[in-house]
Design a protein around this motif. Sequence first.
Motif, PDB file in Angstrom:
ATOM      1  N   UNK A  47       0.795  -1.114   0.069  1.00 51.48           N
ATOM      2  CA  UNK A  47       0.191   0.112  -0.010  1.00 51.48           C
ATOM      3  C   UNK A  47       0.849   1.382   0.118  1.00 51.48           C
ATOM      4  N   UNK A  48       1.890   1.054   1.044  1.00 46.20           N
ATOM      5  CA  UNK A  48       2.994   2.609   0.895  1.00 46.20           C
ATOM      6  C   UNK A  48       3.534   2.647  -0.767  1.00 46.20           C
ATOM      7  N   UNK A  49       3.787   1.701  -1.074  1.00 47.59           N
ATOM      8  CA  UNK A  49       4.428   1.629  -2.722  1.00 47.59           C
ATOM      9  C   UNK A  49       3.576   2.357  -3.537  1.00 47.59           C
ATOM     10  N   UNK A  50       2.175   2.072  -3.339  1.00 46.75           N
ATOM     11  CA  UNK A  50       1.245   2.507  -4.326  1.00 46.75           C
ATOM     12  C   UNK A  50       0.776   3.990  -3.924  1.00 46.75           C
ATOM     13  N   UNK A  51       0.813   4.319  -2.735  1.00 46.65           N
ATOM     14  CA  UNK A  51       0.793   5.838  -2.211  1.00 46.65           C
ATOM     15  C   UNK A  51       1.948   6.738  -2.979  1.00 46.65           C
ATOM     16  N   UNK A  52       3.153   6.176  -2.580  1.00 43.51           N
ATOM     17  CA  UNK A  52       4.357   6.725  -3.260  1.00 43.51           C
ATOM     18  C   UNK A  52       4.202   7.119  -4.751  1.00 43.51           C
ATOM     19  N   UNK A  53       3.644   6.060  -5.421  1.00 44.88           N
ATOM     20  CA  UNK A  53       3.453   5.860  -6.881  1.00 44.88           C
ATOM     21  C   UNK A  53       2.651   7.291  -7.263  1.00 44.88           C
ATOM     22  N   UNK A  54       1.504   7.309  -6.413  1.00 43.06           N
ATOM     23  CA  UNK A  54       0.356   8.137  -6.492  1.00 43.06           C
ATOM     24  C   UNK A  54       1.135   9.562  -6.397  1.00 43.06           C
ATOM     25  N   UNK A  55       2.002   9.964  -5.550  1.00 42.47           N
ATOM     26  CA  UNK A  55       2.590  11.165  -5.242  1.00 42.47           C
ATOM     27  C   UNK A  55       3.370  11.484  -6.475  1.00 42.47           C
ATOM     28  N   UNK A  56       4.303  10.354  -6.832  1.00 41.73           N
ATOM     29  CA  UNK A  56       5.153  10.550  -8.118  1.00 41.73           C
ATOM     30  C   UNK A  56       4.280  11.108  -9.315  1.00 41.73           C
ATOM     31  N   UNK A  57       2.953  10.356  -9.473  1.00 39.31           N
ATOM     32  CA  UNK A  57       2.182  10.598 -10.623  1.00 39.31           C
ATOM     33  C   UNK A  57       1.542  12.186 -10.562  1.00 39.31           C
ATOM     34  N   UNK A  58       1.652  12.469  -9.438  1.00 41.87           N
ATOM     35  CA  UNK A  58       1.113  13.781  -9.073  1.00 41.87           C
ATOM     36  C   UNK A  58       2.132  14.967  -9.374  1.00 41.87           C
ATOM     37  N   UNK A  59       3.445  14.676  -9.561  1.00 40.52           N
ATOM     38  CA  UNK A  59       4.258  15.529  -9.756  1.00 40.52           C
ATOM     39  C   UNK A  59       5.391  15.740  -8.678  1.00 40.52           C
ATOM     40  N   UNK A  60       5.473  15.167  -7.656  1.00 41.78           N
ATOM     41  CA  UNK A  60       6.265  15.278  -6.548  1.00 41.78           C
ATOM     42  C   UNK A  60       7.642  14.565  -6.848  1.00 41.78           C
ATOM     43  N   UNK A  61       8.540  15.202  -7.000  1.00 44.20           N
ATOM     44  CA  UNK A  61       9.861  14.404  -7.140  1.00 44.20           C
ATOM     45  C   UNK A  61      10.467  13.599  -6.088  1.00 44.20           C
ATOM     46  N   UNK A  62      10.384  12.326  -5.878  1.00 45.80           N
ATOM     47  CA  UNK A  62      10.662  11.608  -5.143  1.00 45.80           C
ATOM     48  C   UNK A  62      11.702  10.772  -5.581  1.00 45.80           C
ATOM     49  N   UNK A  63      12.940  10.751  -4.903  1.00 41.63           N
ATOM     50  CA  UNK A  63      13.928   9.890  -5.233  1.00 41.63           C
ATOM     51  C   UNK A  63      14.023   8.513  -4.314  1.00 41.63           C
ATOM     52  N   UNK A  64      14.224   7.574  -4.801  1.00 41.00           N
ATOM     53  CA  UNK A  64      14.399   6.331  -3.880  1.00 41.00           C
ATOM     54  C   UNK A  64      15.450   5.275  -4.216  1.00 41.00           C
ATOM     55  N   UNK A  65      15.680   4.702  -3.053  1.00 40.98           N
ATOM     56  CA  UNK A  65      17.007   3.701  -3.052  1.00 40.98           C
ATOM     57  C   UNK A  65      16.458   2.409  -2.302  1.00 40.98           C
ATOM     58  N   UNK A  66      16.775   1.223  -3.151  1.00 39.42           N
ATOM     59  CA  UNK A  66      16.565   0.179  -2.390  1.00 39.42           C
ATOM     60  C   UNK A  66      17.260  -0.206  -1.171  1.00 39.42           C
TER      61      UNK A  66
END
Length: 328
Positions: A47-66
Amino acid sequence: MAAIDDEIHDDSPKKFDRVVAILTQLQSKRIVKAQELADRFGVSLRTIYRDIKTLENSGVPISSEAGVGYSIVEGYKLPPVMFTREEAVSFVAAEKLMEHFTDRSLGNAFQSAMFKVKSVLRWTDKDRINELNANIHVSPKKNLFNKEVPNALEILMNGIVNKKQVYIRYQSFDASQPSERNIEPIGLYHDKEYWYLVAYCHLRREHRNFRSDRIIKITGLDADFTLQHKELSAYLQKPQFDTYEVVRIMMDNNYVKYVQHSRQQYGFISEKKLGSKTEMTFHFPHEPEYFLRWFIVLADKSDIIEPESLKQRLKELTQNIDKRIKSM
């Protein structure tokens, strides 16, 4: 399968609130782990992964590192934060506590920050905060800081964060004169109405605890730490003593309430009610004399059961007190 599809396409207000809260938390520090977010909101990692994807799709520049976490790209500007009514009211308690339980320098910095926070509140919330502010009072029993060092906490926190040494002039409880020390500040904690500092002391060449109100002069230094220190929690673990004195006392039930807090400092282990009295057991690792000085405050309502040596010392002490009183 239907339940999973519903979660994937969930556009409910609950999800919206959670996504906004995730965005706010991402602003709060450099890196936020997915598990940290999942634990806070009580949802799965998927669910968190999907929420982060929602933010990215809305234009929020989120960087991630495994294996590390998520962060917002530095410099990204976000719209003003809106606070709930409950969050706005909570500022009053925080402001009152900061006003009385920190030193002047840190208190002034917090006050400045609060002006910025209040500036984005709705007028109704501003009025509510002002009304509460006038009707809440905090009065600490102790002077937590020496008035001659109004910026002690600020200097110590800078030392902790930047791993820089600090010079202090410190008045120990059992010393006739203050000592000068270079220390490596590790962490701060509040206990029994005082602020304490855990630091490595170059003078004693060991880790020590320092009480904030006994610091009479302080200066930040450019010198880096010379050692790699553990986190604060490692130094707050209670030490295990190989030897200790077992002390048992009997006290009138009506007077137990007066020692419920202070007895923890003297190795309190357990209590057992026996009719109108309460038997208390202590494991005291220090000199029993210290325990006796504490006990004598309510000695007229208490008895020492063991050890016998402590009973005899109590008799000697009371006899000395009696002689002094008669000689007045």
